[in-house]
Write a protein that holds these residues in place. Structure first.
Motif, PDB file in Angstrom:
ATOM      1  N   PRO A  70      56.657  54.840  37.680  1.00  0.00           N
ATOM      2  CA  PRO A  70      55.837  55.066  38.874  1.00  0.00           C
ATOM      3  C   PRO A  70      54.503  54.324  38.770  1.00  0.00           C
ATOM      4  O   PRO A  70      53.867  54.327  37.713  1.00  0.00           O
ATOM      5  CB  PRO A  70      55.631  56.586  38.874  1.00  0.00           C
ATOM      6  N   GLY A  71      54.116  53.692  39.861  1.00  0.00           N
ATOM      7  CA  GLY A  71      52.841  52.990  39.907  1.00  0.00           C
ATOM      8  C   GLY A  71      52.937  51.497  39.697  1.00  0.00           C
ATOM      9  O   GLY A  71      52.053  50.750  40.128  1.00  0.00           O
ATOM     10  N   GLU A  72      54.017  51.038  39.033  1.00  0.00           N
ATOM     11  CA  GLU A  72      54.106  49.599  38.753  1.00  0.00           C
ATOM     12  C   GLU A  72      54.210  48.793  40.044  1.00  0.00           C
ATOM     13  O   GLU A  72      53.443  47.841  40.259  1.00  0.00           O
ATOM     14  CB  GLU A  72      55.308  49.294  37.854  1.00  0.00           C
ATOM     15  N   ALA A  73      55.158  49.151  40.890  1.00  0.00           N
ATOM     16  CA  ALA A  73      55.339  48.409  42.150  1.00  0.00           C
ATOM     17  C   ALA A  73      54.158  48.619  43.087  1.00  0.00           C
ATOM     18  O   ALA A  73      53.690  47.681  43.740  1.00  0.00           O
ATOM     19  CB  ALA A  73      56.638  48.837  42.824  1.00  0.00           C
ATOM     20  N   GLU A  74      53.662  49.868  43.140  1.00  0.00           N
ATOM     21  CA  GLU A  74      52.571  50.189  44.069  1.00  0.00           C
ATOM     22  C   GLU A  74      51.299  49.409  43.748  1.00  0.00           C
ATOM     23  O   GLU A  74      50.549  49.034  44.651  1.00  0.00           O
ATOM     24  CB  GLU A  74      52.246  51.687  44.010  1.00  0.00           C
ATOM     25  N   TYR A  75      51.072  49.134  42.463  1.00  0.00           N
ATOM     26  CA  TYR A  75      49.810  48.505  42.067  1.00  0.00           C
ATOM     27  C   TYR A  75      49.998  47.075  41.547  1.00  0.00           C
ATOM     28  O   TYR A  75      49.112  46.538  40.877  1.00  0.00           O
ATOM     29  CB  TYR A  75      49.096  49.367  41.035  1.00  0.00           C
ATOM     30  N   LYS A  76      51.113  46.458  41.878  1.00  0.00           N
ATOM     31  CA  LYS A  76      51.304  45.054  41.509  1.00  0.00           C
ATOM     32  C   LYS A  76      50.233  44.220  42.205  1.00  0.00           C
ATOM     33  O   LYS A  76      49.984  44.365  43.400  1.00  0.00           O
ATOM     34  CB  LYS A  76      52.693  44.574  41.931  1.00  0.00           C
ATOM     35  N   ASN A  77      49.564  43.362  41.425  1.00  0.00           N
ATOM     36  CA  ASN A  77      48.440  42.541  41.899  1.00  0.00           C
ATOM     37  C   ASN A  77      47.222  43.380  42.273  1.00  0.00           C
ATOM     38  O   ASN A  77      46.262  42.871  42.856  1.00  0.00           O
ATOM     39  CB  ASN A  77      48.828  41.652  43.075  1.00  0.00           C
ATOM     40  N   MET A 127      42.720  41.231  42.065  1.00  0.00           N
ATOM     41  CA  MET A 127      43.005  41.529  40.667  1.00  0.00           C
ATOM     42  C   MET A 127      44.121  40.642  40.123  1.00  0.00           C
ATOM     43  O   MET A 127      44.715  40.919  39.081  1.00  0.00           O
ATOM     44  CB  MET A 127      43.354  43.007  40.514  1.00  0.00           C
ATOM     45  N   ALA A 128      44.415  39.560  40.856  1.00  0.00           N
ATOM     46  CA  ALA A 128      45.404  38.582  40.409  1.00  0.00           C
ATOM     47  C   ALA A 128      45.107  37.271  41.122  1.00  0.00           C
ATOM     48  O   ALA A 128      44.697  37.269  42.285  1.00  0.00           O
ATOM     49  CB  ALA A 128      46.822  39.047  40.729  1.00  0.00           C
ATOM     50  N   VAL A 129      45.285  36.181  40.417  1.00  0.00           N
ATOM     51  CA  VAL A 129      45.100  34.867  41.017  1.00  0.00           C
ATOM     52  C   VAL A 129      46.322  34.002  40.720  1.00  0.00           C
ATOM     53  O   VAL A 129      47.031  34.247  39.750  1.00  0.00           O
ATOM     54  CB  VAL A 129      43.822  34.174  40.472  1.00  0.00           C
ATOM     55  N   PRO A 130      46.577  32.992  41.562  1.00  0.00           N
ATOM     56  CA  PRO A 130      45.867  32.687  42.799  1.00  0.00           C
ATOM     57  C   PRO A 130      46.154  33.730  43.883  1.00  0.00           C
ATOM     58  O   PRO A 130      47.273  34.207  43.997  1.00  0.00           O
ATOM     59  CB  PRO A 130      46.417  31.321  43.203  1.00  0.00           C
ATOM     60  N   MET A 131      45.123  34.058  44.657  1.00  0.00           N
ATOM     61  CA  MET A 131      45.251  34.972  45.791  1.00  0.00           C
ATOM     62  C   MET A 131      44.816  34.221  47.040  1.00  0.00           C
ATOM     63  O   MET A 131      43.718  33.666  47.070  1.00  0.00           O
ATOM     64  CB  MET A 131      44.403  36.216  45.588  1.00  0.00           C
ATOM     65  N   VAL A 132      45.688  34.220  48.051  1.00  0.00           N
ATOM     66  CA  VAL A 132      45.433  33.421  49.254  1.00  0.00           C
ATOM     67  C   VAL A 132      45.267  34.326  50.471  1.00  0.00           C
ATOM     68  O   VAL A 132      46.094  35.214  50.710  1.00  0.00           O
ATOM     69  CB  VAL A 132      46.575  32.412  49.505  1.00  0.00           C
TER      70      VAL A 132
END
Length: 516
Positions: A330-337, A168-173
């Motif tokens: 709540p949720g921002e850090a947990e669902y980053k990327n 859900m985010a690029v670039p993803m390696v």
């Protein structure tokens, strides 16, 4: 697929090939496969040093490998490397064909020295301006070290993989099937992450450096301008930067830098570094400062780096810039990327046909909402203030879009998810106290910047917002220490203002050297 102008430019580049290469294609009957074959045939028609082999049978179709003649391994592109990635394709062709990369020799040596089995997969989108750096870094590594394998995957052509891997985010390696990293990374960063002894060797090298007359901490527009102005005085100048270019690396379009009609952030950043190097400045990349010690008996300001090294200088200019502000719910850090994103240009295409939200009603937030509205099913804009703060022309454009809903006087209270990815956002109406929950797949945070100054607490005077307090000439409260750019109390965080403040700080530092 390529217009006549682009073909002419590509033919000129292919004239730089020193040895033959071949393109090994694994094609299918899809539209992308047909377009890929057309692209490859065009490339072959422009150089007698390039041949095409369509007998490839890789599991990822359509894809092709850029390999040296007589070899089968090289950089693999799955999907079409067009848009921002066309340059990556051209460079892969040139490097494979023996044209030397514009990279320091010690970087190439460090790539060649890597020992192990490294199988990289990098997912990118054609609109992502952060992706080319990562793609080109991993391509370079695959070309110069046979133990490194790199596959570049265009997410739009491989939606099933994107969904299965929840990208859900690029670039993803991915490295050997496991997540290696996301976001912008330089080749030096990637190599350092693989070579565990690199940090220790780099620290020893920095410790051994002689004191500078001017040391600049930070390599954005302010730091670059300071470096150029100081170096032109004929004195010893160093720049320690976490990433040269700073925030400009993440800027899609720059259209208000005087004398430059239009450019993009990565190009602007590269131009900054090129000019600084032109003046012989000692650039130390991937370096994060950790502590400042004012001048003592030796008359030198000490800057301790995160890797343990210490740099010394007669004067120091702080230009550490700023970073995106988190909404801290709540949720921002947990669902980053995993649905929470900060770059609509990079990650917007991953949410095609889905519902998204933008937190923030300033220029960056409304620009993000307008861009997303052309890609996603629906955009919800959430602004804390009682009205949008963006320029009227942007607000008018936003209001003309049929798939955008705006909530002002709204406080974001939570980003919700199912444990693996975002599924909604919760906000409160500040006037009534009523809570609302909107189901969606992605949340883009666009609420301004926070200065990178935490490491200066207790030494330099900071404002209540964490900015370094400076006077009209860039002086801080620490003798011999100056500051410039977005990390300071100077209003209006703009590239042109940061550059001017950097120049001013350099002149003040030189004046300090003359008087002391």
């Amino acid at each position: 697929m390529l217009d006549d102008t682009l073909k002419a430019q590509l033919q000129q580049y292919l004239g730089l090939l020193r040895q033959p290469i071949r393109l090994i294609a694994s094609l299918d009957d899809s539209e992308t496969g047909t377009d890929m074959k057309s692209l490859l045939e065009t490339i072959v028609s422009l150089s007698d040093k390039v041949t095409l082999d369509t007998s490839g049978n890789d599991a990822r179709k359509p894809s092709f490998v850029v390999a040296r003649e007589g070899e089968t391994q090289g950089v693999r592109f799955a999907g079409l490397p067009l848009g921002h990635e066309f340059t990556s394709l051209v460079l892969a062709l040139l490097w494979t064909g023996g044209h030397p990369p514009k990279v320091e020799a010690e970087v190439i040596d460090s790539i060649k020295a890597l020992d192990g089995d490294f199988s990289f997969e990098v997912y990118m989108s054609l609109t992502c301006h952060n992706c080319p750096d990562v793609v080109q870094a991993l391509s370079l590594m695959a070309i110069f070290n046979p133990k490194v394998k790199t596959v570049v995957i265009e997410g739009g052509a491989f939606q099933k993989e994107v969904e299965e891997r929840q990208i859900m985010a690029v670039p993803m390696v991915f490295l050997n099937g496991q997540v290696f990293g996301s976001g912008r990374m330089s080749v030096e960063e990637i190599v350092a992450k693989l070579d565990t002894g690199a940090a220790k060797r780099e620290a020893a090298k920095l410790d051994a450096k002689d004191p500078y007359e001017v040391l600049i901490v930070g390599g954005g527009p302010a730091g670059a301008a300071a470096a150029v102005y100081a170096a032109r005085k004929g004195i010893r100048v160093g720049v320690a930067a976490e990433r040269f270019g700073g925030q400009t690396n993440d800027t899609m379009a720059i259209e208000n830098y005087i004398s430059v009609l239009e450019t993009d952030g990565p190009k602007f950043s590269a131009a900054l570094e090129a000019q600084v190097r032109h003046y012989g400045v000692d650039i130390m990349n991937l370096q994060r400062a950790d502590k400042l010690t004012p001048a003592g008996a030796d008359g030198l300001v000490h800057i301790q780096m995160e890797n343990g090294a210490t740099l010394k200088a007669k004067t120091v200019i702080l230009s550490t810039g700023a970073r995106w502000r988190n909404v801290n719910v709540p949720g921002e850090a947990e669902y980053k990327n995993k649905g929470v994103a900060y770059c609509p240009h990079c990650d917007g295409p991953l949410f095609k046909g889905k519902r998204t939200a933008v937190i923030g009603g300033g220029n960056s937030g409304i620009e993000a909402a307008i861009d997303l509205a052309g890609i996603v099913e629906h955009v919800t804009v959430i602004e804390f203030a009682d009205q949008l703060k963006a320029d009227a022309v942007l607000v008018n454009k936003l209001n003309s879009l049929p798939n955008v809903t705006v909530h002002t006087n709204a406080q974001t209270t939570e980003i919700t998810g199912d444990g693996s990815k975002v599924n909604g956002i919760r906000f409160k109406d500040r006037a009534t106290g009523t809570e609302h929950h909107v189901e969606l797949a992605g949340v883009f945070v666009q609420i301004g910047l926070v200065p990178n100054t935490e490491w200066l607490k207790g030494t330099a005077e900071l404002s209540k917002f964490g900015e370094i307090v400076v006077d009209a000439k860039g002086h801080t409260n620490v003798p011999g220490v100056f500051a410039a750019g977005d990390c300071t109390t100077v209003p209006y965080k703009q590239i042109v203002i940061a550059a001017g403040e950097g120049a001013k700080a350099a002149l003040s530092a030189f004046d300090h050297l003359i008087r002391h």
